[in-house]
Enzyme design. Structure first.
Site, short mmCIF file in Angstrom:
data_model
loop_
_atom_site.label_atom_id
_atom_site.label_comp_id
_atom_site.label_asym_id
_atom_site.label_seq_id
_atom_site.Cartn_x
_atom_site.Cartn_y
_atom_site.Cartn_z
N HIS A 82 -18.37 53.51 119.75
CA HIS A 82 -18.42 52.93 118.78
C HIS A 82 -19.06 51.57 118.84
O HIS A 82 -19.17 51.14 119.97
CB HIS A 82 -16.96 52.49 118.21
CG HIS A 82 -16.03 51.73 119.24
ND1 HIS A 82 -15.61 52.03 120.27
CD2 HIS A 82 -15.59 50.39 119.05
CE1 HIS A 82 -15.08 51.23 120.97
NE2 HIS A 82 -15.18 49.91 120.35
N ASP B 98 -18.15 47.15 117.79
CA ASP B 98 -16.98 46.52 117.45
C ASP B 98 -17.42 45.92 115.98
O ASP B 98 -18.56 45.49 115.85
CB ASP B 98 -16.57 45.44 118.37
CG ASP B 98 -16.00 46.14 119.74
OD1 ASP B 98 -15.51 47.22 119.59
OD2 ASP B 98 -16.27 45.36 120.58
N HIS C 142 -20.76 51.27 122.55
CA HIS C 142 -19.83 51.38 124.02
C HIS C 142 -18.66 52.48 123.74
O HIS C 142 -18.37 52.90 122.55
CB HIS C 142 -19.49 50.17 124.43
CG HIS C 142 -18.52 49.24 123.37
ND1 HIS C 142 -19.10 48.68 122.38
CD2 HIS C 142 -17.12 49.15 123.52
CE1 HIS C 142 -18.05 47.90 121.66
NE2 HIS C 142 -16.90 48.35 122.32
N ARG D 93 -6.42 51.86 134.27
CA ARG D 93 -7.17 50.76 133.97
C ARG D 93 -6.86 49.83 132.80
O ARG D 93 -6.21 50.48 131.93
CB ARG D 93 -8.48 51.56 133.39
CG ARG D 93 -9.84 50.13 133.01
CD ARG D 93 -11.03 50.78 132.71
NE ARG D 93 -11.91 49.77 132.22
CZ ARG D 93 -12.30 49.51 131.14
NH1 ARG D 93 -11.86 50.16 130.16
NH2 ARG D 93 -13.03 48.45 131.01
C1 GA4 Z 1 -13.15 49.06 117.18
C2 GA4 Z 1 -12.95 47.59 117.76
C3 GA4 Z 1 -11.15 47.14 117.75
O1 GA4 Z 1 -10.39 47.79 118.85
C4 GA4 Z 1 -10.66 47.46 116.50
C5 GA4 Z 1 -10.56 48.80 116.43
C6 GA4 Z 1 -9.88 49.39 115.18
C7 GA4 Z 1 -8.45 50.07 115.43
O2 GA4 Z 1 -8.41 50.67 116.52
O3 GA4 Z 1 -7.49 49.89 114.49
C8 GA4 Z 1 -10.91 50.58 114.44
C9 GA4 Z 1 -12.03 50.39 115.22
C10 GA4 Z 1 -11.94 49.09 116.06
C11 GA4 Z 1 -13.49 50.32 114.45
C12 GA4 Z 1 -13.38 51.52 113.08
C13 GA4 Z 1 -11.90 51.61 112.78
C14 GA4 Z 1 -10.98 50.30 113.03
C15 GA4 Z 1 -10.49 51.98 114.50
C16 GA4 Z 1 -11.17 52.62 113.51
C17 GA4 Z 1 -11.34 54.08 113.42
C18 GA4 Z 1 -9.05 46.69 116.49
C19 GA4 Z 1 -11.17 46.92 115.31
O4 GA4 Z 1 -11.16 45.89 114.78
O5 GA4 Z 1 -12.28 47.92 115.05
#
Ligand code: GA4
Length: 342
Positions: free
Chosen positions: A210, A212, A274, A284
């Site tokens: 994904h 960020d 990443h 980890r």
């Molecule tokens: C990816 C980056 C952060 O960990 C996060 C993630 C969020 C979650 O895990 O709740 C998201 C993911 C993240 C991107 C798309 C959406 C939202 C899970 C998901 C399927 C906390 C964020 O802000 O986006």
């Protein structure tokens, strides 16, 4: 020159070395430093920072709190589960709201001290110790993020050098702290997969690929590897992609460009794809500060990033709208494409 240290070099199956940049934040020549950072963000959307100035003790206290929490019995960790409609608290294997799964457990925390203190009650027996460690760590990570963002603005010749960092310093910012814990996977639970590099890879994906969504991510992990970044394959004129493992470095931080910064720079800086792999031997633990603007902030390409030759690539949206879109999609979806003008 962007410095790629030997231990960050990785041989691909075609024996080509792929290096990613290491940036020394204590470098005196600010103009050179800002150019190096911009170059790294354009090419990879990713780099490592050394000499960042965060005291070891701040990192160690945060690490100890994370270790203590994940060592608790599951029944106790479940007390920190999110309240309805908030993503905050303890999670295990479930990622987001649309069925994504990972081989990890985690804590997601807001970054304002009052909310941290409120949450701490369900997380630690020593609420004050926990919230002090978390607040000190958040403050330190935010300082690193803001300094890097000021340098990015300088390197891009943006007239207002605080244009990005101001968003992270706003009292209403939507920044988040995440602590991920990947337990070692037993050998028999690991399916053999062919990865993007067409190599047999017997490690399991711990957190799927994904980008960020936020502006900037500051990542730190213990000494256990697992992070991989997607980089252009030098053998395919930049059209193919390779997964490059990032050697862990528990003393330093890794920086990732998020979608919002890609949009604000009209696509000049790239948000980095990443993922994290599990391993068989050691747990980890990684901690990420995700620097985000307030929900009502407009995410729009900056005027000096747009010209008749380089028209705006994204339709205007607020951070709240982007976040809503992210949560309505799957983890690996390229959500930024939904906001392209073409
Ligand atoms: C990816 C980056 C952060 O960990 C996060 C993630 C969020 C979650 O895990 O709740 C998201 C993911 C993240 C991107 C798309 C959406 C939202 C899970 C998901 C399927 C906390 C964020 O802000 O986006």
């Amino acid at each position: 020159m962007v410095v790629a240290s030997p231990n960050s070099m990785m041989r691909t199956k075609k024996t080509k070395a792929v290096g990613f940049p290491t940036i020394d934040l204590s470098m005196q020549d600010r103009s050179k430093l800002s150019k190096l950072i911009v170059k790294a963000c354009e090419k990879y959307g990713f780099f490592k920072v050394v000499n960042h100035g965060v005291p070891k003790e701040v990192i160690a206290r945060m690490e100890a709190e994370g270790n203590d929490f994940f060592a608790k019995p599951t029944s106790e960790k479940l007390h920190a589960c999110p309240a309805q409609a908030t993503p905050f608290g303890y999670g295990c294997k479930n990622i987001g709201r649309n069925g994504d799964k990972g081989e990890l457990e985690y804590l997601l925390l807001p970054t304002d001290p009052v909310s941290v203190s409120e949450r701490s009650k369900t997380i630690s027996n020593d609420q004050t110790k926990f919230s002090c460690a978390v607040n000190d760590y958040i403050e330190a990570a935010r300082e690193v993020a803001c300094e890097i963002l000021n340098l990015v603005a300088e390197g891009l010749w943006v007239p207002d050098k605080f244009v990005f960092s101001r968003l992270l310093r706003d009292v209403h910012c939507d920044s988040v702290l995440r602590i991920n814990h990947y337990p070692p996977m037993k050998e028999e639970n690991k399916p053999k997969v062919i990865d993007q590099n067409q190599r047999m890879n017997s490690n399991r994906i711990g957190f799927g690929e994904h980008t960020d969504p936020q502006i900037l991510t500051i990542l730190r992990s213990n000494d256990v590897g697992g992070l991989q970044i997607s980089v252009p394959d030098p053998d395919h004129d930049g059209t193919g992609l390779l997964w490059v493992p990032v050697p862990p470095d528990s003393n330093e931080f890794f920086v990732m460009v998020g979608d919002a910064l890609q949009v604000m720079t009209n696509g000049r800086l790239k948000s980095v794809r990443h993922r994290a792999m599990t391993n068989t031997v050691k747990p980890r633990m990684s901690m990420m500060y995700f620097g985000a603007p307030p929900l009502n902030s407009w995410i729009i390409p900056l005027p000096n990033m747009v010209s008749p030759q380089n028209p705006t690539r994204y339709i205007p949206f607020t951070w709240g709208e982007y976040k809503q879109a992210a949560y309505s999609l799957r983890l690996g979806d390229s959500r930024i494409d939904f906001f392209n003008t073409t």
